[in-house]
Design an enzyme around this catalytic site. Structure first.
Site, mmCIF file in Angstrom:
data_model
loop_
_atom_site.group_PDB
_atom_site.id
_atom_site.type_symbol
_atom_site.label_atom_id
_atom_site.label_comp_id
_atom_site.label_asym_id
_atom_site.label_seq_id
_atom_site.Cartn_x
_atom_site.Cartn_y
_atom_site.Cartn_z
ATOM 1 N N ASN A 1 12.817 47.991 44.992
ATOM 2 C CA ASN A 1 13.033 49.103 45.887
ATOM 3 C C ASN A 1 12.990 50.565 45.243
ATOM 4 O O ASN A 1 13.466 51.576 45.779
ATOM 5 C CB ASN A 1 14.056 48.723 46.802
ATOM 6 C CG ASN A 1 13.969 47.619 47.364
ATOM 7 O OD1 ASN A 1 14.993 46.564 47.362
ATOM 8 N ND2 ASN A 1 13.305 47.551 48.341
ATOM 9 N N ILE B 1 14.337 55.938 45.233
ATOM 10 C CA ILE B 1 14.797 54.826 46.005
ATOM 11 C C ILE B 1 14.487 54.585 47.607
ATOM 12 O O ILE B 1 14.374 55.546 48.256
ATOM 13 C CB ILE B 1 16.474 54.612 46.017
ATOM 14 C CG1 ILE B 1 17.025 54.864 44.512
ATOM 15 C CG2 ILE B 1 17.139 53.269 46.517
ATOM 16 C CD1 ILE B 1 18.135 55.435 44.652
ATOM 17 N N CYS B 2 13.798 53.459 47.833
ATOM 18 C CA CYS B 2 13.314 53.134 49.124
ATOM 19 C C CYS B 2 14.327 52.126 49.623
ATOM 20 O O CYS B 2 14.513 51.165 49.074
ATOM 21 C CB CYS B 2 12.111 52.213 49.008
ATOM 22 S SG CYS B 2 11.346 51.716 50.400
ATOM 23 N N LEU B 3 15.046 52.788 50.458
ATOM 24 C CA LEU B 3 16.254 51.853 51.030
ATOM 25 C C LEU B 3 16.360 52.659 52.658
ATOM 26 O O LEU B 3 16.525 53.866 52.822
ATOM 27 C CB LEU B 3 17.590 52.288 50.240
ATOM 28 C CG LEU B 3 18.712 51.472 50.895
ATOM 29 C CD1 LEU B 3 18.829 50.132 50.698
ATOM 30 C CD2 LEU B 3 19.970 52.168 50.115
#
Length: 150
Positions: free
Chosen positions: A80, A87-89
């Site tokens: 992620n 950050i891919c969240l």
């Protein structure tokens, strides 16, 4: 700068410094309430344990109505986390809620280290290894943990 955003951020930073979640520490960058430098220690799970990772969190004037931008400054190998550290969240985007605080967000970021969302991967190689060859994934993460000590 929004007075509401800065007032809320001062309160949240004070909370973070007074009673920090385990393994999370934050300070202002250049005395600017809108930019925080954070250290996230790897949680006591698997290969992340013992790591010390630098993160920057940038808030905008619409905070808390809009999420901050969080980015690892340390080299990372995680499903992620994009190559540039972003950050891919979901809670940093479409699932953000103004009821969440910066400390809550930092705990969520720390928790994905051991429990990534491989279905929404930013690093496809890391996601593939996490699913298909956990031993190889753990070796790569262990290398990143060692780099975090320098």
């Amino acid at each position: 700068m929004s007075t509401f955003a800065s007032t809320r951020l001062l309160r949240e930073l004070s909370e973070l410094q007074r009673d920090p979640p385990p393994g999370i520490y934050g300070v202002l960058r250049d005395n600017n309430i809108m930019i925080w430098d954070v250290i996230i220690c790897g949680p006591d799970c698997g290969p992340w344990q013992g790591g010390t990772f630098q993160l920057s969190v940038e808030f905008n004037n619409d905070y808390p109505l809009q999420p901050p931008i969080a980015k690892f400054n340390s080299k990372m190998y995680h499903p992620n986390v994009f190559e540039d550290g972003t950050i891919c969240l979901d809670i940093l985007g479409y699932n953000w809620s103004p009821i969440w605080s910066a400390p809550f967000l930092l705990v969520a970021i720390q928790s994905i280290l051991c429990d990534p969302f491989v279905d929404s991967a930013a690093n496809f190689e890391a996601a593939r290894l996490f699913v298909t060859d956990k031993r190889a994934y753990n070796r790569k993460v262990s290398e990143i943990v060692e780099l975090s000590w320098t």
